[in-house]
Scaffold this motif. Structure first.
Motif, PDB file in Angstrom:
ATOM      1  N   ASP A  30       0.829  -1.207   0.000  1.00  0.00           N
ATOM      2  CA  ASP A  30       0.000   0.000   0.000  1.00  0.00           C
ATOM      3  C   ASP A  30       0.860   1.252   0.000  1.00  0.00           C
ATOM      4  OD1 ASP A  30      -2.383  -1.447   0.027  1.00  0.00           O
ATOM      5  OD2 ASP A  30      -2.338  -1.627   2.206  1.00  0.00           O
ATOM      6  N   GLN A  33       2.190   1.831  -3.406  1.00  0.00           N
ATOM      7  CA  GLN A  33       1.167   2.407  -4.272  1.00  0.00           C
ATOM      8  C   GLN A  33       1.066   3.916  -4.055  1.00  0.00           C
ATOM      9  OE1 GLN A  33      -0.575   1.253  -6.737  1.00  0.00           O
ATOM     10  NE2 GLN A  33      -1.692   3.178  -6.998  1.00  0.00           N
ATOM     11  N   VAL A 277      -9.948   7.131  -7.327  1.00  0.00           N
ATOM     12  CA  VAL A 277      -9.403   5.984  -8.060  1.00  0.00           C
ATOM     13  C   VAL A 277      -7.937   6.211  -8.407  1.00  0.00           C
ATOM     14  CG1 VAL A 277      -9.587   4.629 -10.178  1.00  0.00           C
ATOM     15  CG2 VAL A 277     -11.651   5.331  -8.968  1.00  0.00           C
ATOM     16  N   GLY A 280      -5.494   5.398  -5.781  1.00  0.00           N
ATOM     17  CA  GLY A 280      -5.231   4.011  -5.424  1.00  0.00           C
ATOM     18  C   GLY A 280      -6.352   3.286  -4.720  1.00  0.00           C
ATOM     19  N   THR A 281      -7.483   3.934  -4.484  1.00  0.00           N
ATOM     20  CA  THR A 281      -8.617   3.245  -3.870  1.00  0.00           C
ATOM     21  C   THR A 281      -9.261   2.323  -4.891  1.00  0.00           C
ATOM     22  OG1 THR A 281      -9.051   5.054  -2.326  1.00  0.00           O
ATOM     23  CG2 THR A 281     -10.873   3.554  -2.774  1.00  0.00           C
ATOM     24  N   SER A 282      -9.516   1.084  -4.475  1.00  0.00           N
ATOM     25  CA  SER A 282     -10.071   0.090  -5.392  1.00  0.00           C
ATOM     26  C   SER A 282     -11.575   0.254  -5.532  1.00  0.00           C
ATOM     27  CB  SER A 282      -9.750  -1.318  -4.893  1.00  0.00           C
ATOM     28  OG  SER A 282     -10.390  -2.289  -5.697  1.00  0.00           O
ATOM     29  N   LYS A 287      -9.912  -1.425  -0.102  1.00  0.00           N
ATOM     30  CA  LYS A 287      -8.555  -0.884  -0.219  1.00  0.00           C
ATOM     31  C   LYS A 287      -8.613   0.595  -0.560  1.00  0.00           C
ATOM     32  CE  LYS A 287      -4.401  -1.289  -3.147  1.00  0.00           C
ATOM     33  NZ  LYS A 287      -3.416  -1.331  -2.050  1.00  0.00           N
ATOM     34  N   GLY A 288      -7.803   1.398   0.117  1.00  0.00           N
ATOM     35  CA  GLY A 288      -7.750   2.816  -0.181  1.00  0.00           C
ATOM     36  C   GLY A 288      -7.214   3.598   1.000  1.00  0.00           C
ATOM     37  N   ASP A 332      -5.674  -0.609 -11.378  1.00  0.00           N
ATOM     38  CA  ASP A 332      -6.350  -1.227 -10.252  1.00  0.00           C
ATOM     39  C   ASP A 332      -6.769  -2.652 -10.587  1.00  0.00           C
ATOM     40  OD1 ASP A 332      -7.837  -1.367  -7.707  1.00  0.00           O
ATOM     41  OD2 ASP A 332      -9.614  -1.244  -8.984  1.00  0.00           O
ATOM     42  N   ARG A 333      -7.317  -2.859 -11.785  1.00  0.00           N
ATOM     43  CA  ARG A 333      -7.734  -4.204 -12.208  1.00  0.00           C
ATOM     44  C   ARG A 333      -6.526  -5.114 -12.336  1.00  0.00           C
ATOM     45  NH1 ARG A 333     -12.847  -4.497 -10.733  1.00  0.00           N
ATOM     46  NH2 ARG A 333     -14.160  -2.879 -11.690  1.00  0.00           N
ATOM     47  N   ARG A 335      -3.746  -4.948 -10.645  1.00  0.00           N
ATOM     48  CA  ARG A 335      -3.311  -5.318  -9.303  1.00  0.00           C
ATOM     49  C   ARG A 335      -4.204  -6.403  -8.725  1.00  0.00           C
ATOM     50  NH1 ARG A 335      -2.850   0.339  -8.665  1.00  0.00           N
ATOM     51  NH2 ARG A 335      -4.831   0.361  -7.548  1.00  0.00           N
ATOM     52  N   LYS A 336      -5.509  -6.301  -8.987  1.00  0.00           N
ATOM     53  CA  LYS A 336      -6.436  -7.327  -8.505  1.00  0.00           C
ATOM     54  C   LYS A 336      -6.115  -8.685  -9.110  1.00  0.00           C
ATOM     55  CE  LYS A 336      -9.437  -5.342  -5.697  1.00  0.00           C
ATOM     56  NZ  LYS A 336      -9.743  -5.878  -4.350  1.00  0.00           N
TER      57      LYS A 336
END
Length: 340
Positions: A30, A33, A277, A280-282, A287-288, A332-333, A335-336
């Motif tokens: 985190d 990020q 977004v 870095g907030t998903s 997460k954020g 973000d996608r 990272r998921k």
């Protein structure tokens, strides 16, 4: 997130097992990020500074920070909502409605400024409370519930104001945004207000029960409910909190303009969500961080300001900002998928 022990009685609001510190931005990943987001901000600033030295002038830096205030304030509230896996499309028109309410209370009704400001904050919280009820109690999807509120708030702003701006005669009110409590610095109060509110929001998200439940709901709502947390209640609390930020943004923008403009809120919801977004907030929830959101808001303001300094046409500014948003969501996608 799993509940490894027998779930307590539903009325007991305790954090789900293993939630302490989850997603608070404290892990190495985190922090990396956040560092990458900050690094991106620095690179953008360096580029515009090389392109035009006026970019780093004191006046222009102040303008960037001032432009960040409204987007940043709305984004702070949206951060809590998005971390739960929700969305709030009503922040823009809700802000305009709150500005109109402020004008009605202070200008039309002649109430003291303090009373008018407090009334506006309460009204903003009411907007969030209604959103929370529609989502948590009626079971409406956040997109639909807040889309409906966006339309209702936009319509009410026009109805209450008579589709005309409401002007503030008091300089004490406009000084909330444009005044300066720092002698000789010509530094807007609104920037200091947003900084203070961001610190409070950061502490609330990372150090309180509210923050732990926010992350827990976004990470695994079912497991959180099974652990004894009243998820419905806390969703209402979180959306109500987001409404407070809407009310504050309404005060700040109306004080900045010296008037309550009933149609001024359109488009702010997209920039607020984009700031969250980019920071870095998903969008999937769980997460954020507030630090990331502030950085995201600054990135948007720097881009807008730098492109204006370079005289880039407005239509291309929209194209560039849209591209940045797409890249942020794709990251973000990615990272998921990597985590999975």
């Amino acid at each position: 997130m799993t509940a490894e022990t027998a779930p307590p009685a539903p009325q007991q609001d305790r954090p789900a097992a293993g939630d302490r510190g989850t997603g608070s931005g404290g892990t190495l990943k985190d922090r990396l990020q956040q560092f990458l987001a900050f690094g991106s901000l620095v690179v953008i600033c360096v580029f515009f500074a090389i392109a035009d030295p006026i970019f780093l002038s004191y006046g222009n830096i102040t303008s960037i920070l001032f432009a960040t205030v409204v987007i940043g304030t709305l984004a702070l509230g949206a951060t809590f909502v998005i971390i739960t896996g929700g969305i709030d499309l009503s922040v823009g028109t809700g802000m305009a409605l709150c500005a109109v309410v402020s004008g009605v209370l202070i200008t039309n009704m002649g109430l003291p400024i303090v009373v008018g400001v407090l009334g506006t904050l309460v009204f903003g919280a009411l907007i969030g409370f209604v959103n929370g009820l529609n989502i948590a109690v009626l079971g409406l999807p956040p997109f639909i519930a807040t889309l409906a509120m966006m339309l209702v708030a936009g319509g009410l702003a026009l109805v209450i104001s008579g589709s005309a701006p409401i002007y503030f005669d008091s300089t004490a009110y406009t000084d909330i945004s444009t005044g300066s409590i720092i002698p000789g610095a010509d530094f807007p109060n609104a920037v200091l207000i947003m900084a203070a509110v961001a610190i409070v929001a950061g502490v609330a998200l990372s150090r309180t029960v509210l923050g732990r439940y926010t992350y827990a709901i976004g990470s695994n709502e079912e497991a959180t409910a099974l652990s004894g947390v009243n998820v419905r209640k806390w969703k209402i609390v979180i959306y109500t909190l987001a409404g407070l930020f809407i009310g504050l943004a309404g005060v700040l923008i109306s004080a900045r303009l010296g008037s309550a403009q009933p149609a001024t809120g359109m488009g702010y919801e997209l920039q607020a969500i984009a700031a969250v977004v980019i920071g870095g907030t998903s969008l999937s929830g769980g997460k954020g961080s507030i630090v990331g959101t502030v950085i995201g808001a600054l990135i948007i303001s720097v881009l807008n300001n730098g492109l204006q300094v370079l005289a880039v046409p407005q239509e291309w500014q929209n194209v560039i900002l849209g591209t940045v948003i797409v890249v942020a969501v794709y990251a973000d996608r990615a990272r998921k998928r990597a985590a999975a």
